[in-house]
Enzyme design. Structure first.
Site, PDB file in Angstrom:
ATOM      1  N   THR A 103      -7.441 -58.230  -2.337  1.00 56.90           N
ATOM      2  CA  THR A 103      -6.528 -58.518  -3.437  1.00 56.90           C
ATOM      3  C   THR A 103      -6.261 -60.014  -3.565  1.00 56.90           C
ATOM      4  O   THR A 103      -6.343 -60.749  -2.569  1.00 56.90           O
ATOM      5  CB  THR A 103      -5.197 -57.778  -3.176  1.00 56.90           C
ATOM      6  N   ASP A 104      -5.864 -60.433  -4.766  1.00 56.95           N
ATOM      7  CA  ASP A 104      -5.486 -61.840  -4.963  1.00 56.95           C
ATOM      8  C   ASP A 104      -4.167 -62.167  -4.259  1.00 56.95           C
ATOM      9  O   ASP A 104      -3.830 -63.343  -4.083  1.00 56.95           O
ATOM     10  CB  ASP A 104      -5.399 -62.180  -6.455  1.00 56.95           C
ATOM     11  N   GLU A 105      -3.433 -61.129  -3.844  1.00 54.79           N
ATOM     12  CA  GLU A 105      -2.121 -61.377  -3.222  1.00 54.79           C
ATOM     13  C   GLU A 105      -2.227 -62.105  -1.889  1.00 54.79           C
ATOM     14  O   GLU A 105      -1.229 -62.619  -1.384  1.00 54.79           O
ATOM     15  CB  GLU A 105      -1.379 -60.058  -2.994  1.00 54.79           C
ATOM     16  N   TYR A 142       2.478 -55.780   2.885  1.00 57.88           N
ATOM     17  CA  TYR A 142       1.199 -55.328   2.301  1.00 57.88           C
ATOM     18  C   TYR A 142       0.187 -56.466   2.256  1.00 57.88           C
ATOM     19  O   TYR A 142      -0.927 -56.354   2.774  1.00 57.88           O
ATOM     20  CB  TYR A 142       1.424 -54.763   0.885  1.00 57.88           C
ATOM     21  N   LYS A 192      -3.469 -57.116   4.192  1.00 60.23           N
ATOM     22  CA  LYS A 192      -4.739 -57.311   3.471  1.00 60.23           C
ATOM     23  C   LYS A 192      -5.355 -58.651   3.890  1.00 60.23           C
ATOM     24  O   LYS A 192      -6.568 -58.746   4.073  1.00 60.23           O
ATOM     25  CB  LYS A 192      -4.529 -57.265   1.954  1.00 60.23           C
TER      26      LYS A 192
HETATM   27  P1  NAD Z   1      -4.315 -46.283  -4.047  1.00 61.54           P
HETATM   28  O1  NAD Z   1      -3.089 -46.361  -3.219  1.00 61.54           O
HETATM   29  O2  NAD Z   1      -4.263 -45.722  -5.423  1.00 61.54           O
HETATM   30  O3  NAD Z   1      -5.459 -45.486  -3.270  1.00 61.54           O
HETATM   31  C1  NAD Z   1      -5.692 -45.651  -1.898  1.00 61.54           C
HETATM   32  C2  NAD Z   1      -6.596 -44.526  -1.426  1.00 61.54           C
HETATM   33  O4  NAD Z   1      -6.851 -44.725  -0.023  1.00 61.54           O
HETATM   34  C3  NAD Z   1      -5.972 -43.134  -1.572  1.00 61.54           C
HETATM   35  O5  NAD Z   1      -6.930 -42.215  -2.046  1.00 61.54           O
HETATM   36  C4  NAD Z   1      -5.530 -42.778  -0.152  1.00 61.54           C
HETATM   37  O6  NAD Z   1      -5.523 -41.392   0.088  1.00 61.54           O
HETATM   38  C5  NAD Z   1      -6.595 -43.501   0.654  1.00 61.54           C
HETATM   39  N1  NAD Z   1      -6.138 -43.805   2.022  1.00 61.54           N
HETATM   40  C6  NAD Z   1      -4.968 -44.384   2.379  1.00 61.54           C
HETATM   41  N2  NAD Z   1      -4.894 -44.476   3.719  1.00 61.54           N
HETATM   42  C7  NAD Z   1      -6.062 -43.978   4.212  1.00 61.54           C
HETATM   43  C8  NAD Z   1      -6.588 -43.820   5.521  1.00 61.54           C
HETATM   44  N3  NAD Z   1      -5.905 -44.197   6.602  1.00 61.54           N
HETATM   45  N4  NAD Z   1      -7.811 -43.280   5.661  1.00 61.54           N
HETATM   46  C9  NAD Z   1      -8.520 -42.884   4.570  1.00 61.54           C
HETATM   47  N5  NAD Z   1      -8.057 -42.985   3.316  1.00 61.54           N
HETATM   48  C10 NAD Z   1      -6.855 -43.546   3.138  1.00 61.54           C
HETATM   49  O7  NAD Z   1      -4.860 -47.801  -4.077  1.00 61.54           O
HETATM   50  P2  NAD Z   1      -5.687 -48.582  -5.194  1.00 61.54           P
HETATM   51  O8  NAD Z   1      -4.742 -49.227  -6.105  1.00 61.54           O
HETATM   52  O9  NAD Z   1      -6.761 -47.708  -5.707  1.00 61.54           O
HETATM   53  O10 NAD Z   1      -6.321 -49.737  -4.279  1.00 61.54           O
HETATM   54  C11 NAD Z   1      -7.596 -49.567  -3.674  1.00 61.54           C
HETATM   55  C12 NAD Z   1      -7.988 -50.859  -2.976  1.00 61.54           C
HETATM   56  O11 NAD Z   1      -8.022 -51.926  -3.906  1.00 61.54           O
HETATM   57  C13 NAD Z   1      -7.017 -51.291  -1.881  1.00 61.54           C
HETATM   58  O12 NAD Z   1      -7.772 -51.827  -0.818  1.00 61.54           O
HETATM   59  C14 NAD Z   1      -6.176 -52.370  -2.541  1.00 61.54           C
HETATM   60  O13 NAD Z   1      -5.694 -53.293  -1.590  1.00 61.54           O
HETATM   61  C15 NAD Z   1      -7.208 -53.000  -3.450  1.00 61.54           C
HETATM   62  N6  NAD Z   1      -6.680 -53.677  -4.649  1.00 61.54           N
HETATM   63  C16 NAD Z   1      -5.846 -53.014  -5.509  1.00 61.54           C
HETATM   64  C17 NAD Z   1      -5.419 -53.645  -6.672  1.00 61.54           C
HETATM   65  C18 NAD Z   1      -4.530 -52.937  -7.675  1.00 61.54           C
HETATM   66  O14 NAD Z   1      -4.150 -53.534  -8.679  1.00 61.54           O
HETATM   67  N7  NAD Z   1      -4.189 -51.679  -7.489  1.00 61.54           N
HETATM   68  C19 NAD Z   1      -5.826 -54.959  -6.943  1.00 61.54           C
HETATM   69  C20 NAD Z   1      -6.660 -55.612  -6.021  1.00 61.54           C
HETATM   70  C21 NAD Z   1      -7.099 -54.954  -4.896  1.00 61.54           C
HETATM   71  O1  TDX Z   2       9.326 -50.843 -11.871  1.00 61.55           O
HETATM   72  C1  TDX Z   2       8.775 -51.932 -11.685  1.00 61.55           C
HETATM   73  N1  TDX Z   2       9.241 -53.035 -12.347  1.00 61.55           N
HETATM   74  C2  TDX Z   2       8.686 -54.263 -12.199  1.00 61.55           C
HETATM   75  O2  TDX Z   2       9.141 -55.238 -12.816  1.00 61.55           O
HETATM   76  C3  TDX Z   2       7.651 -52.078 -10.797  1.00 61.55           C
HETATM   77  C4  TDX Z   2       7.114 -50.886 -10.036  1.00 61.55           C
HETATM   78  C5  TDX Z   2       7.087 -53.325 -10.669  1.00 61.55           C
HETATM   79  N2  TDX Z   2       7.594 -54.395 -11.340  1.00 61.55           N
HETATM   80  C6  TDX Z   2       6.916 -55.706 -11.231  1.00 61.55           C
HETATM   81  C7  TDX Z   2       6.547 -56.179  -9.846  1.00 61.55           C
HETATM   82  C8  TDX Z   2       5.308 -57.010 -10.117  1.00 61.55           C
HETATM   83  O3  TDX Z   2       5.687 -58.318 -10.553  1.00 61.55           O
HETATM   84  O4  TDX Z   2       5.664 -55.554 -11.923  1.00 61.55           O
HETATM   85  C9  TDX Z   2       4.629 -56.308 -11.280  1.00 61.55           C
HETATM   86  C10 TDX Z   2       3.510 -55.367 -10.859  1.00 61.55           C
HETATM   87  O5  TDX Z   2       4.034 -54.549  -9.818  1.00 61.55           O
HETATM   88  P1  TDX Z   2       3.116 -53.503  -9.003  1.00 61.55           P
HETATM   89  O6  TDX Z   2       2.480 -52.558  -9.951  1.00 61.55           O
HETATM   90  O7  TDX Z   2       3.910 -52.985  -7.876  1.00 61.55           O
HETATM   91  O8  TDX Z   2       1.920 -54.462  -8.506  1.00 61.55           O
HETATM   92  P2  TDX Z   2       1.859 -55.771  -7.559  1.00 61.55           P
HETATM   93  O9  TDX Z   2       3.010 -55.825  -6.633  1.00 61.55           O
HETATM   94  O10 TDX Z   2       1.592 -56.944  -8.452  1.00 61.55           O
HETATM   95  O11 TDX Z   2       0.541 -55.415  -6.708  1.00 61.55           O
HETATM   96  C11 TDX Z   2      -0.617 -54.828  -7.347  1.00 61.55           C
HETATM   97  O12 TDX Z   2      -1.603 -55.778  -7.567  1.00 61.55           O
HETATM   98  C12 TDX Z   2      -2.274 -56.269  -6.420  1.00 61.55           C
HETATM   99  C13 TDX Z   2      -1.157 -53.654  -6.535  1.00 61.55           C
HETATM  100  O13 TDX Z   2      -0.133 -52.691  -6.329  1.00 61.55           O
HETATM  101  C14 TDX Z   2      -1.744 -54.131  -5.242  1.00 61.55           C
HETATM  102  O14 TDX Z   2      -2.350 -53.048  -4.547  1.00 61.55           O
HETATM  103  C15 TDX Z   2      -2.773 -55.168  -5.530  1.00 61.55           C
HETATM  104  O15 TDX Z   2      -3.260 -55.720  -4.337  1.00 61.55           O
END
Ligand code: NAD
Ligand code: TDX
Length: 333
Positions: A122-124, A149, A153
């Protein structure tokens, strides 16, 4: 030649889109390893043929399961993680186990069996930027994670880099910005607001709503990951982004407008502790070196399709909605 991929977290939001993308665009077969936590759903793999995709329910930190599955695969694409910042603030422990021990367990198996490894991050990991900073994150930005988190990562990225340098593991990394699209869990920002409005609840913006996120459609994330898996240089990191910066307030106003409500129909609530102000990705390396381009350039139409998906697929999110909102309410959010 077709490969056999081990996709961890392939029953989650982004991982399941990647599995569908692989089936559509390659001849590869896939084994999904997923623990099916609250965030995973077997139904996200519906419609995929058994001859192309199989699901093993298990933990990436379980060395016994991992050993066997890695031995049988040609490459590992590692999505599995605990992924929600707010959850990491209330209980960091599963984040350490899955994101750190899980990545370590997979890397050790990839090392023993000499398998190609791609790590999803992630960019975080780079921390945050000021709202008016002209710079964006690049592959050389120093790591500076803020939350439990993002710290786990960042740690998992460091493990991958160390296993490349010290043990010669054939790994690449990608760090992506905020994804949106169908099947994202209702705890996350965009799905929470859409489903709130479906339920007649006003959207909730943390703090003043000025924080900026750099949005990318989840299908563009999938195509970029496949590109890096196929053509990325071993040991390198590629930042994935699609020039999608928007403040949270702008996003909520668009959701309100598209759902037929007034622009000001939201509430400001308690801010997230340590809340990162702004993320922004410079994706030049991915574009110039690998020739990748995003397909979903119009956020408003991508958002409209996402809203429609939540209207049409209540069965996927309804069972978890009340518990998620109760948890937020207890935190004043
Ligand atoms: P998500 O939480 O929707 O899905 C995570 C999946 O991993 C689920 O299916 C869960 O059951 C599985 N999981 C969790 N713990 C596990 C374990 N111990 N063993 C096996 N499976 C397990 O997450 P997402 O948003 O789809 O994110 C997927 C990946 O992308 C993560 O590595 C996250 O850090 C990265 N990422 C997410 C975002 C975003 O915006 N959501 C952005 C950048 C990177
Ligand atoms: O109810 C809300 N109100 C609000 O203002 C929630 C749930 C979030 N927020 C804000 C927090 C953040 O500034 O919105 C923005 C996005 O929040 P999230 O969806 O929780 O995402 P963020 O914390 O930015 O992280 C996401 O992007 C990077 C993913 O959850 C991560 O898995 C990924 O690595």
């Amino acid at each position: 030649m077709s490969r056999h991929l081990l996709v961890t977290g392939g029953a989650g939001f982004i991982g399941s889109h990647f599995v569908h993308h692989v089936v559509e665009h390659t001849d590869d077969t896939v084994t999904v390893l997923d623990k099916l936590t609250y965030a995973g759903d077997e139904a996200f793999l519906d419609g995929l043929s058994d001859s192309r995709v199989s699901l093993v329910v298990g933990d990436v930190a379980d060395a016994g399961i991992v050993e066997d599955l890695v031995a049988k695969s040609d490459a590992i694409v590692h999505f599995a993680a605990e992924s929600h910042n707010d959850n990491s603030l209330s209980d960091p422990s599963p984040f350490l186990r899955t994101n750190l021990i899980g990545t370590f367990t997979l890397l050790e198996a990839a090392r023993r069996h000499e398998k190609r490894f791609h790590h999803i991050s992630t960019d975080e990991v780079y921390g945050d930027l000021e709202l008016d900073d002209p710079e964006r994150f690049s592959e050389t930005t120093a790591y500076n994670p803020s939350s439990p988190y993002s710290a786990t990562k960042a740690g998992s990225d460091m493990l991958v880099r160390a296993w490349v340098r010290s043990f010669g593991v054939q790994a690449t990394l990608s760090n992506c910005s905020n994804n949106y699209g169908p099947r994202q869990h209702v705890e996350k920002f965009i799905p929470r607001q859409i489903t709130n409005l479906i339920d007649g609840i006003r959207p909730r913006l943390y703090g003043a709503g000025q924080n900026v996120r750099d949005w990318i459609h989840v299908d563009d994330h999938s195509s970029a990951v496949l590109k890096v898996l196929d053509e990325g240089r071993i040991g390198e990191t590629y930042l994935i982004g699609a020039d999608g910066e928007k403040s949270n307030r702008e996003v909520v106003e668009l959701i309100l407008e598209q759902m037929g409500r007034q622009k000001g129909d939201f509430d400001l609530v308690t801010d997230r502790p340590g809340h990162d102000l702004r993320y922004a990705i410079d994706p030049s390396r991915l574009r110039e070196e690998l020739g990748w381009e995003p397909r979903f350039r119009d956020f408003e139409s991508g958002l409209a399709a996402t809203i429609q998906w939540y209207r049409d697929h209540e069965r996927f999110w309804r069972p978890q909605k009340a518990a998620v909102e109760a948890k937020y309410a207890a935190a004043g959010q």
